[in-house]
Design a protein around this motif. Structure first.
Motif, short mmCIF file in Angstrom:
data_model
loop_
_atom_site.label_atom_id
_atom_site.label_comp_id
_atom_site.label_asym_id
_atom_site.label_seq_id
_atom_site.Cartn_x
_atom_site.Cartn_y
_atom_site.Cartn_z
N MET A 1 -36.91 -36.06 -7.79
CA MET A 1 -36.10 -36.96 -7.36
C MET A 1 -35.94 -38.01 -8.29
O MET A 1 -34.73 -38.73 -8.58
CB MET A 1 -36.54 -37.44 -6.04
CG MET A 1 -36.45 -36.55 -4.81
SD MET A 1 -37.04 -37.07 -3.18
CE MET A 1 -37.25 -38.93 -3.50
N ALA A 2 -37.03 -38.42 -9.03
CA ALA A 2 -36.76 -39.55 -9.99
C ALA A 2 -36.25 -39.29 -11.26
O ALA A 2 -35.65 -40.05 -11.70
CB ALA A 2 -38.46 -39.89 -10.25
N LEU A 3 -36.50 -38.15 -12.07
CA LEU A 3 -36.09 -37.79 -13.06
C LEU A 3 -34.60 -37.23 -13.32
O LEU A 3 -33.86 -37.41 -14.09
CB LEU A 3 -36.84 -36.61 -13.88
CG LEU A 3 -38.36 -37.25 -14.24
CD1 LEU A 3 -38.98 -36.02 -14.79
CD2 LEU A 3 -38.30 -38.41 -15.39
N ALA A 4 -34.06 -37.01 -11.99
CA ALA A 4 -32.75 -36.18 -11.88
C ALA A 4 -31.59 -37.51 -12.28
O ALA A 4 -30.72 -36.90 -12.86
CB ALA A 4 -32.62 -35.84 -10.58
N LYS A 5 -31.84 -38.42 -11.94
CA LYS A 5 -31.19 -39.53 -12.38
C LYS A 5 -31.15 -39.88 -13.90
O LYS A 5 -29.94 -40.49 -14.33
CB LYS A 5 -31.58 -41.04 -11.90
CG LYS A 5 -31.90 -41.27 -10.29
CD LYS A 5 -32.41 -42.31 -9.82
CE LYS A 5 -32.90 -42.42 -8.68
NZ LYS A 5 -33.54 -43.67 -8.41
N TYR A 6 -31.99 -39.34 -14.48
CA TYR A 6 -32.02 -39.91 -15.94
C TYR A 6 -31.59 -38.36 -16.72
O TYR A 6 -31.98 -38.12 -17.94
CB TYR A 6 -33.23 -40.38 -16.47
CG TYR A 6 -33.34 -41.51 -15.58
CD1 TYR A 6 -32.90 -42.60 -15.55
CD2 TYR A 6 -34.29 -41.54 -14.26
CE1 TYR A 6 -33.04 -43.88 -14.90
CE2 TYR A 6 -34.40 -42.71 -13.69
CZ TYR A 6 -33.81 -43.84 -14.07
OH TYR A 6 -33.77 -44.99 -13.10
N SER A 7 -31.24 -37.30 -16.19
CA SER A 7 -31.00 -36.19 -16.97
C SER A 7 -29.52 -36.11 -17.68
O SER A 7 -28.77 -36.62 -16.95
CB SER A 7 -31.35 -35.02 -16.02
OG SER A 7 -31.18 -33.65 -16.69
N PRO A 8 -29.23 -35.65 -18.79
CA PRO A 8 -30.15 -34.64 -19.42
C PRO A 8 -31.16 -35.42 -20.44
O PRO A 8 -32.15 -34.78 -20.96
CB PRO A 8 -29.33 -33.71 -20.25
CG PRO A 8 -28.07 -34.63 -20.34
CD PRO A 8 -27.95 -35.43 -19.21
N ARG A 9 -30.79 -36.76 -20.83
CA ARG A 9 -31.52 -37.50 -21.93
C ARG A 9 -31.68 -38.84 -21.48
O ARG A 9 -30.71 -39.63 -20.94
CB ARG A 9 -30.88 -37.34 -23.25
CG ARG A 9 -30.69 -36.13 -23.68
CD ARG A 9 -30.13 -36.10 -25.17
NE ARG A 9 -31.13 -36.67 -26.01
CZ ARG A 9 -32.36 -35.89 -26.65
NH1 ARG A 9 -32.21 -35.02 -26.03
NH2 ARG A 9 -33.05 -36.38 -27.28
N PHE A 10 -32.66 -39.49 -21.64
CA PHE A 10 -32.98 -41.05 -21.25
C PHE A 10 -33.99 -41.58 -22.28
O PHE A 10 -34.78 -41.07 -22.32
CB PHE A 10 -33.17 -41.20 -20.03
CG PHE A 10 -33.63 -42.77 -19.59
CD1 PHE A 10 -32.11 -43.23 -19.15
CD2 PHE A 10 -34.33 -43.34 -19.31
CE1 PHE A 10 -32.13 -44.61 -18.69
CE2 PHE A 10 -34.56 -44.63 -18.69
CZ PHE A 10 -33.11 -45.21 -18.61
N LEU A 11 -33.65 -42.60 -22.92
CA LEU A 11 -34.19 -43.35 -23.68
C LEU A 11 -34.92 -42.47 -24.82
O LEU A 11 -35.87 -42.64 -25.65
CB LEU A 11 -35.70 -43.96 -23.07
CG LEU A 11 -35.42 -45.27 -22.03
CD1 LEU A 11 -37.02 -45.41 -21.46
CD2 LEU A 11 -34.88 -46.22 -22.67
#
Length: 147
Positions: free
Chosen positions: A96-106
């Motif tokens: 739930m937390a990481l799906a918002k930041y896929s495929p790349r973040f930071l």
């Protein structure tokens, strides 16, 4: 002393030094060497500092991302250490937390982490809480980032 509520006080900007101190190389070394307990502690310490220093607190995007990584790390640790119930709960939180930041973040390649969690989750469903990891040898993707 009387508080003047009519005059808004200017809030100081959030201290983003926590983010400038992030070294994904350290994360990659711990992740790729399966030192997941130490990595969880490392991420959690930075997450804690970030939410204390951000006006958004736990809603800060970078804090949410670090927390998602910490959940994923702990899920992988738990499944290897006969805590399948904990792993299953944390996989859900991490997704739930990481799906918002896929495929790349930071600079972090999030998609392979999510893919590994998505593959692992159905294998944990129905296991006894203290069963062994359903994959042997347990291999998950390397931590990839660009600086």
């Amino acid at each position: 002393m009387i508080l003047d509520l009519a005059t808004p006080k200017e809030l100081p900007p959030p201290d983003r030094s926590v983010l400038s101190q992030l070294d994904w190389k350290d994360v990659a070394v711990m992740w790729n060497s399966n030192d997941l307990g130490a990595l969880h502690d490392w991420l959690n310490e930075r997450w804690s500092r970030l939410i204390r220093n951000s006006l958004l607190g736990t809603k800060d995007p970078e804090a949410e991302f670090l927390q998602g990584l910490a959940y994923a790390t702990l899920a992988l640790y738990f499944t290897q250490n006969q805590n399948q119930e904990g792993a299953l709960l944390l996989i859900d939180d991490a997704q739930m937390a990481l799906a918002k930041y896929s495929p790349r973040f930071l600079g972090v390649n999030v998609a392979p982490i999510l893919g590994a969690l998505q593959e692992l989750r159905p294998l944990l469903v129905g296991l006894a809480p203290d069963d062994d990891c359903p994959l042997y040898p347990f291999v998950y993707p390397k931590f990839e980032y660009t600086s």
